[in-house]
Design a protein around this motif. Structure first.
Motif, PDB file in Angstrom:
ATOM      1  N   ASP A  14       0.808  -1.219   0.000  1.00 59.12           N
ATOM      2  CA  ASP A  14       0.000   0.000   0.000  1.00 59.12           C
ATOM      3  C   ASP A  14       0.845   1.274   0.000  1.00 59.12           C
ATOM      4  N   PHE A  15       2.132   1.118  -0.217  1.00 58.96           N
ATOM      5  CA  PHE A  15       3.044   2.259  -0.183  1.00 58.96           C
ATOM      6  C   PHE A  15       3.747   2.405  -1.531  1.00 58.96           C
ATOM      7  N   SER A  16       4.178   3.638  -1.817  1.00 58.72           N
ATOM      8  CA  SER A  16       4.901   3.881  -3.056  1.00 58.72           C
ATOM      9  C   SER A  16       6.068   4.825  -2.796  1.00 58.72           C
ATOM     10  N   SER A  17       7.082   4.705  -3.634  1.00 55.93           N
ATOM     11  CA  SER A  17       8.295   5.491  -3.505  1.00 55.93           C
ATOM     12  C   SER A  17       8.257   6.664  -4.480  1.00 55.93           C
ATOM     13  N   HIS A  18       8.769   7.805  -4.032  1.00 54.13           N
ATOM     14  CA  HIS A  18       8.775   9.021  -4.843  1.00 54.13           C
ATOM     15  C   HIS A  18      10.098   9.756  -4.646  1.00 54.13           C
ATOM     16  N   PHE A  19      10.330  10.717  -5.525  1.00 52.82           N
ATOM     17  CA  PHE A  19      11.522  11.565  -5.414  1.00 52.82           C
ATOM     18  C   PHE A  19      11.117  13.004  -5.645  1.00 52.82           C
TER      19      PHE A  19
END
Length: 98
Positions: A14-19
């Motif tokens: 349920d999580f996502s990585s971003h920059f």
């Protein structure tokens, strides 16, 4: 043993990585769920993964934003600028990415 963020994020579906870029430095942050924002900043020398056990619990109520400070995890690792006074300002930028 060292793990890549791309592998670890798959363990928290349920999580996502971003920059985002702050003052020319790329910071990684991980987000999950909805609601009022709650920013988690890991201490030195840890990454967002330090919170992996509590993230699903907190995400039941909050929109989590878990920041890798400069020099940690997949965030940039410049040779200078490690003043802890700027970490909160840089972390807030993850709330309002460009």
């Amino acid at each position: 043993m060292q793990y890549l963020d791309e592998e670890l994020i798959k363990l928290l579906p349920d999580f996502s990585s971003h920059f985002t870029y702050v003052n020319g430095i790329q910071l990684q942050y991980v987000t999950g769920d909805q609601g009022e924002p709650l920013i988690l900043i890991s201490g030195y020398p840890e990454t967002w993964w330090a919170y992996n056990k509590v993230m699903p619990i907190l995400a039941e109520k909050y929109r989590l934003i878990v920041v890798d400070i400069r020099g940690m995890g997949s965030s940039d690792k410049p040779t200078d600028g490690y003043d802890k006074k700027i970490w909160p300002k840089m972390s807030l930028r993850c709330l309002f990415p460009i």
